[in-house]
Structure formats: C-alpha cells, structure tokens
Motif scaffolding. Structure first.
Motif, PDB file in Angstrom:
ATOM      1  N   ILE A 103      -2.238 -32.360  40.842  1.00 16.88           N
ATOM      2  CA  ILE A 103      -1.445 -31.134  40.953  1.00 16.88           C
ATOM      3  C   ILE A 103      -1.347 -30.697  42.410  1.00 16.88           C
ATOM      4  N   CYS A 104      -2.469 -30.733  43.100  1.00 15.58           N
ATOM      5  CA  CYS A 104      -2.525 -30.231  44.468  1.00 15.58           C
ATOM      6  C   CYS A 104      -1.853 -31.169  45.461  1.00 15.58           C
ATOM      7  N   GLU A 105      -1.821 -32.464  45.164  1.00 16.61           N
ATOM      8  CA  GLU A 105      -1.074 -33.397  46.012  1.00 16.61           C
ATOM      9  C   GLU A 105       0.409 -33.048  46.002  1.00 16.61           C
ATOM     10  N   GLN A 106       0.929 -32.673  44.848  1.00 14.40           N
ATOM     11  CA  GLN A 106       2.343 -32.286  44.767  1.00 14.40           C
ATOM     12  C   GLN A 106       2.611 -31.072  45.653  1.00 14.40           C
ATOM     13  N   ARG A 107       1.722 -30.114  45.589  1.00 15.42           N
ATOM     14  CA  ARG A 107       1.886 -28.910  46.417  1.00 15.42           C
ATOM     15  C   ARG A 107       1.776 -29.259  47.901  1.00 15.42           C
ATOM     16  N   ALA A 108       0.840 -30.137  48.257  1.00 14.20           N
ATOM     17  CA  ALA A 108       0.668 -30.539  49.655  1.00 14.20           C
ATOM     18  C   ALA A 108       1.878 -31.325  50.155  1.00 14.20           C
ATOM     19  N   VAL A 164      -3.687 -27.196  52.597  1.00 12.54           N
ATOM     20  CA  VAL A 164      -3.096 -26.718  51.346  1.00 12.54           C
ATOM     21  C   VAL A 164      -3.756 -27.443  50.168  1.00 12.54           C
ATOM     22  N   TYR A 165      -3.888 -28.748  50.280  1.00 10.95           N
ATOM     23  CA  TYR A 165      -4.500 -29.572  49.223  1.00 10.95           C
ATOM     24  C   TYR A 165      -5.945 -29.147  48.961  1.00 10.95           C
TER      25      TYR A 165
END
Length: 93
Positions: free
Chosen positions: A27-32, A73-74
């Motif tokens: 999930i956090c890779e997408q945001r990063a 961010v990640y």
C-alpha cells in the motif's frame, strides 16, 4: 455499568484493524510512487457508434506537491499502519 460495555464494543469495532507488514509495504509503495512525480494517461480511439474520442488524465499527489521524499513517505506510511518500521525498502519504479 451495563450501558458502557456496548459503547466500548462499538468503539473497538471502529478501530483500524492491523494489517500485515507485507500488505502495508504494498500500500505504502503506491503512495511513495505517487510522491515521485505526476502520473498520467492518454486515451485515443474510435468506435463505430460514437466515432473518434480522446481523453487525458493527470494525477498529482499531495506528497509530490509538498516536495516530500518518496522514501520518507513510504516509511511514515508503514509506521502509521503497523506501528513498526518497514520490513524492507520500497520498490519505486
């Protein structure tokens, strides 16, 4: 006292459910990735019923606009979701 128990149970049900460190990383890779720069898509085509068509989409994340480091961010995102540091570095393509 008996009235407090249902309220506490309702509040517990609303609490965020923990997710696995691997799912948090995904999930956090997408945001990063979104923090790395603008994203976009262009569509051009034609159909027999509607004729030619075209469209464009541009996406800008708040993290990108704020100039945030994608790795930061990640890491922050994973910590918010799991309460722990990431289990692996992000894969930012």
């Amino acid at each position: 006292m008996l009235r407090v128990v249902p309220v506490l149970l309702a509040l517990a049900a609303c609490a965020p459910q923990p997710i696995s460190p691997e799912r948090a990383a995904e999930i956090c890779e997408q945001r990063a990735r979104a923090a790395q720069g603008p994203t976009g898509r262009v569509t051009i085509g034609a159909s027999s019923s509607d004729g030619p068509f075209a469209g464009a989409e541009i996406g800008l994340s708040a993290d990108y606009l704020a100039g945030r480091d994608p790795v930061e961010v990640y890491e922050e995102c994973v910590f918010e979701r799991t309460g722990a540091a990431p289990i692996r570095p992000p894969v930012l393509r």
